[in-house]
Design an enzyme around this catalytic site. Sequence first.
Site, PDB file in Angstrom:
ATOM      1  N   GLY A 274      -6.589   0.631   6.619  1.00  0.00           N
ATOM      2  CA  GLY A 274      -5.174   1.313   7.082  1.00  0.00           C
ATOM      3  C   GLY A 274      -5.200   0.342   7.806  1.00  0.00           C
TER       4      GLY A 274
ATOM      5  CB  CYS B 258      10.479  18.102  29.379  1.00  0.00           C
ATOM      6  SG  CYS B 258      11.927  17.391  29.254  1.00  0.00           S
ATOM      7  CD  GLU B 259       4.726  18.746  25.300  1.00  0.00           C
ATOM      8  OE1 GLU B 259       3.305  18.925  25.940  1.00  0.00           O
ATOM      9  OE2 GLU B 259       5.376  19.707  25.191  1.00  0.00           O
TER      10      GLU B 259
HETATM   11  C1  LIG Z   1      -6.230   7.688   6.119  1.00  0.00           C
HETATM   12  C2  LIG Z   1      -6.710   7.014   5.481  1.00  0.00           C
HETATM   13  C3  LIG Z   1      -7.530   6.364   4.946  1.00  0.00           C
HETATM   14  C4  LIG Z   1      -6.793   4.985   6.247  1.00  0.00           C
HETATM   15  O1  LIG Z   1      -7.737   4.949   7.028  1.00  0.00           O
HETATM   16  P1  LIG Z   1      -7.406   3.512   8.043  1.00  0.00           P
HETATM   17  O2  LIG Z   1      -8.103   4.546   9.069  1.00  0.00           O
HETATM   18  O3  LIG Z   1      -6.553   3.441   8.413  1.00  0.00           O
HETATM   19  O4  LIG Z   1      -8.317   2.882   7.498  1.00  0.00           O
HETATM   20  C5  LIG Z   1      -8.438   5.749   3.941  1.00  0.00           C
HETATM   21  N1  LIG Z   1      -8.458   6.940   2.510  1.00  0.00           N
HETATM   22  C6  LIG Z   1      -7.820   7.199   2.994  1.00  0.00           C
HETATM   23  C7  LIG Z   1      -7.942   8.950   2.145  1.00  0.00           C
HETATM   24  C8  LIG Z   1      -6.810   8.298   3.975  1.00  0.00           C
HETATM   25  O5  LIG Z   1      -6.565   9.260   4.779  1.00  0.00           O
END
Ligand SMILES: *Cc1c(COP(=O)(O)O)cnc(C)c1O
Length: 421
Positions: free
Chosen positions: A275, A345-346
């Site tokens: 990700g 507002c935090e």
């Molecule tokens: C969030 C997540 C990812 C991606 O993680 P990154 O650190 O953004 O690469 C992959 N697999 C699962 C199951 C996740 O929850």
Amino acid sequence: MHYFHYQDDELFCEEVPVREIAAREGTPFYLYSHRTLERHFRVFDQAFAGQEHLVCYSVKACSNLSVIALFASLGSGCDVVSGGELFRALKAGVSPAKIVFSGVGKTVTEIEAALEAGILMFNVESAQELLVINEVAGQRGKTAPVALRVNPDVDPQTHPYISTGLSKNKFGIPMGEAVDRYLEAARLPHVRVVGVDCHIGSQLTKVSPFRDALQRIKSLVNTLRRYGMEIRYLDIGGGLGITYEAEEPPQPADYARAVIGVVGDLDCVLIVEPGRVLVGNAGIMVTRVQYTKEGQQKKFVIVDAGMNDLVRPSLYNAYQHIMPVRKTDGAAGRAVAVDVVGPICESGDFLAQERPLPPVQRGDLLAVMSAGAYGFTMASNYNSRPRVPEIMVNGSRYQVVRQRETYEDLVRGEIVAVWEK
Ligand SMILES: *Cc1c(COP(=O)(O)O)cnc(C)c1O
């Protein structure tokens, strides 16, 4: 490696001056670089070229349809963690045969939708979930392909909120129970065991935790095969970190080499769920200085984006690099330590604390770097602030790929309740 760079002291995204986009579209906004996204995907994908594999982009990092569709066009599948993400992935044109569904709390409705779509596999996170998937599949006359998400109990050495592979975390099935759960799964009539899954955390900056986890997973795969189970897919999750400040995470090639070194001889299709590493440094958030003021102890730069737009600094105490969009803005003066804060507002509403920045003035634009992952997707409407637009640059052109929300958007679906006497 990304395509945000200065040209004559002016920040560009690829060939477009960021200031021009701000002038036309207003601030704040998220800005994604198509060329960077594409490059990141190709580098990551090619790192695994020697191995039968499938990249399943982790949608929760940045779930804009244009981002998902771009990766899909490059051959990516998706890792989804909700019915909403499944909906997005399908809408963006991802083949259901390349979608895996993770998450500890899948509802019956979500399981039904995934069965109906015909996804590649469910990454199952508990014994109860396994029974529910079996039951729902049975009712629909289907067989659900499953992997069990195993918790290997290794320390990913990252922020506690994004560690997932420790025995105290809520994720997955403990390693010690895994074989028993697999034997149960193999006896269920409406599920078919197809793989093993793990995901130990996010923003990892070393390969050793991955290696340790995979060594444990590998011996599990061998045990399951001795019981006659066909383990076709090995899903190793995501988690590879990026540079926000001075971290030196492994390059995708180093990561792939380490992974393949451990599990390359298992004869499994490797599923990887990156990700952050694909999108993190492919996006920035652009915000405008509203006011500057000097408190008794601190200097504040008050900007038009807040913790509702980018929560990582508040939530994880995360570092986001901040740069002026035009270097001459204040570059004449010496850098002084300021708190860059939003309008919420935090007191937890900050983008940076005690950060040396060149002097800035009302009206200046600032770029919050490395905001592509867990930026927009974690945004909220807190303080009734419309969510900001997402914009994508491709070469010398750009498109608004998600419009700025309006006040009408804020109250969509709401009513003023009227109670008959
Ligand atoms: C969030 C997540 C990812 C991606 O993680 P990154 O650190 O953004 O690469 C992959 N697999 C699962 C199951 C996740 O929850």
